[in-house]
Design a protein around this motif. Structure first.
Motif, short mmCIF file in Angstrom:
data_model
loop_
_atom_site.label_atom_id
_atom_site.label_comp_id
_atom_site.label_asym_id
_atom_site.label_seq_id
_atom_site.Cartn_x
_atom_site.Cartn_y
_atom_site.Cartn_z
N TRP A 1 0.85 -1.21 0.00
CA TRP A 1 0.00 0.00 0.00
C TRP A 1 0.87 1.25 0.00
CZ3 TRP A 1 -5.53 0.14 1.44
CH2 TRP A 1 -6.11 -1.13 1.63
N HIS B 1 -8.06 -0.72 -5.63
CA HIS B 1 -8.63 -2.01 -5.26
C HIS B 1 -8.10 -3.08 -6.21
CE1 HIS B 1 -11.40 -5.20 -4.37
NE2 HIS B 1 -12.07 -4.46 -3.48
N THR C 1 -11.71 1.88 -7.94
CA THR C 1 -12.03 2.04 -6.52
C THR C 1 -10.74 2.25 -5.74
OG1 THR C 1 -14.04 0.72 -6.61
CG2 THR C 1 -13.00 0.94 -4.46
N TRP C 2 -10.70 3.33 -4.96
CA TRP C 2 -9.50 3.65 -4.17
C TRP C 2 -9.75 3.17 -2.75
CZ3 TRP C 2 -4.61 4.69 -4.67
CH2 TRP C 2 -3.89 5.38 -3.69
N GLN C 3 -8.97 2.15 -2.36
CA GLN C 3 -9.13 1.60 -1.01
C GLN C 3 -8.33 2.45 -0.03
OE1 GLN C 3 -7.89 -2.55 -1.47
NE2 GLN C 3 -10.03 -3.09 -0.92
N TRP D 1 -13.24 3.31 -0.88
CA TRP D 1 -13.68 2.14 -0.12
C TRP D 1 -12.97 2.12 1.21
CZ3 TRP D 1 -10.91 -1.70 2.18
CH2 TRP D 1 -11.58 -2.90 2.55
N ASP E 1 -18.04 -2.89 5.12
CA ASP E 1 -17.38 -2.06 4.12
C ASP E 1 -18.19 -0.78 3.94
OD1 ASP E 1 -16.53 -4.95 2.02
OD2 ASP E 1 -15.63 -4.12 3.86
#
Ligand code: JD8
Length: 400
Positions: free
Chosen positions: A298, A318, A324-326, A361, A394
């Motif tokens: 990460w 993701h 999607t940006w975790q 997310w 989530d």
């Protein structure tokens, strides 16, 4: 307590006849005497000043009148006591609540109000060496006044209000600003809903109407912490001052494997509450190698205060959906939580998302109320069903 004040403008001290200090004098709690320096100048013009040796602008106060005035004050009480002399000056030690408390413990204070360019330096020596008095040069603050009177008004009020019986409810002295290093909390009175303008109703914070004294005390303390961190971080221990200015006041950097040991400590510290709440181990039991692996997998950021790791967050696309940006491992040192740093970390992590990101997310414990409150406030919606890990949910937010 005996208080003597010597000035060429004795009427400047008239406000000390008013309000609580005036009442304290009338009630005998305080014996305040004001003396006119000119009474100790015997020439036809009762002059107290003359030109400065070495030249320069302005005038300097002569030593003789001051010496006689101090002699008069010292001789004014028979019990042989000796006054502590306070001479206000822009170059003095800063006046503070702590110094006010110190002076309030003295039985007898004498304030010497200078004017012009100041008092001949030999007067300070005369008071200390010849009269054997403790002489304190004290400044009201880092700005220039025309004389000592205004400073004495402030110092006498700050000192006298600490004397027993002067302030009716001594209790109120306790939670005051500067009394315990924190600024005061906001205060409200009736009406609970105030219409400040047609259609503009301003409410008193509901906790104050709750009657829940524990909650009120907690809210007030939080307000004091946040105000102090925001307005006077200098009053807080460096580690406490964190958060006052959001993340700005901290040293930000991209984490490397070298940060893993401290990240492990911060993670465990932040997970204690989760573990206590529902035995959720998750990140709280990661090994050092797993933390190092996480830093590699990460993008991880850290914030330090005076070298101490106090906050971190990470983000990545993701693995199954690059739009999607975790965001994860949003962590604030336990002693610094509740100052808005969590919200600042979340905003930072969102801002790191690559273009093309459609949604953010997050994942957190299904009963992690504080986290859920922060995330919901930031616009995240809890997704139906169990989250990525047991006992979690989530949350997703569309990118605007
Ligand atoms: C005493 C004379 C005026 C000061 C030439 C202007 C305190 N925080 C403070 N600021 N200024 C004072 C103060 C100023 C005084 C005197 C206190 C006596 N002046 C002088 C030096 C420069 N003038 C003060 N406490």
């Amino acid at each position: 307590m005996i208080l003597d004040v010597v000035s060429i403008f004795p009427e400047y001290l008239a406000p000390l006849d008013l309000s609580l200090i005036g009442k304290a004098r009338r009630d005998g709690l305080l014996d305040l005497r004001v003396h006119d320096l000119r009474d100790f100048a015997h020439d036809r013009h009762r002059s107290v000043d003359d030109t400065p040796y070495g030249g320069g602008a302005g005038m300097v106060m002569k030593p003789q009148p001051w010496a006689e005035a101090l002699d008069h004050v010292v001789a004014s009480t028979a019990d042989g006591g000796r006054p502590r002399v306070v001479i206000p000056g822009p170059g003095g030690m800063p006046f503070s609540q702590a110094l006010a408390r110190e002076l309030a413990a003295e039985p007898w204070l004498t304030f010497a109000c200078g004017r012009y360019e100041g008092i001949d330096e030999r007067v300070y020596e005369y008071a200390a060496d010849d009269l054997g008095l403790e002489v304190s040069v004290i400044s009201l603050g880092d700005y220039v006044l025309n004389g000592g009177e205004v400073a004495v008004l402030a110092m006498v009020e700050a000192v006298a209000r600490l004397l027993p019986g002067v302030i009716g409810n001594a209790e109120s002295l306790v939670e005051e600003s500067h009394e315990d290093g924190l600024l005061e909390y906001p205060v409200y009175t009736k009406p609970a809903s105030w219409e400040s303008a047609p259609g503009v109703a301003r409410e008193v914070p509901s906790v104050l109407l709750s009657g829940d004294h524990g909650a009120i005390a907690a809210w007030r303390h939080q307000q004091r912490l946040e105000r102090t961190a925001a307005r006077r971080p200098d009053l807080l221990h460096p580690s406490q001052a964190v958060g006052g200015a959001g993340l700005e006041g901290l040293d930000a950097s991209v984490a490397t494997s070298a940060d893993a040991p401290e990240l492990m400590v911060l993670t465990r510290a932040c997970w204690v509450a989760e573990i206590a709440r529902y035995g959720m181990f998750g990140a709280g039991e990661e090994t050092l190698d797993e933390v190092v692996a996480g830093v590699a997998e990460w993008q991880t950021w850290t914030w330090r205060s005076a070298g101490r790791l106090v906050a971190s967050v990470r983000g990545r696309a993701h693995p199954d959906d690059a739009t999607t940006w975790q965001i994860g491992r949003l962590m604030v040192a336990p002693d610094l939580q509740g100052r808005g740093l969590g919200r600042a970390l979340l905003a930072f992590a969102e801002a790191q998302a690559p273009s093309g990101t459609a949604a953010y997310w997050l994942n957190t414990g299904s009963r992690s109320d504080r986290n859920l409150r922060i995330y919901r406030k930031a616009g995240y919606r809890v997704q139906p069903g169990e989250g990525a890990f047991p006992g979690t949910v989530d949350l997703v937010k569309r990118r605007r």
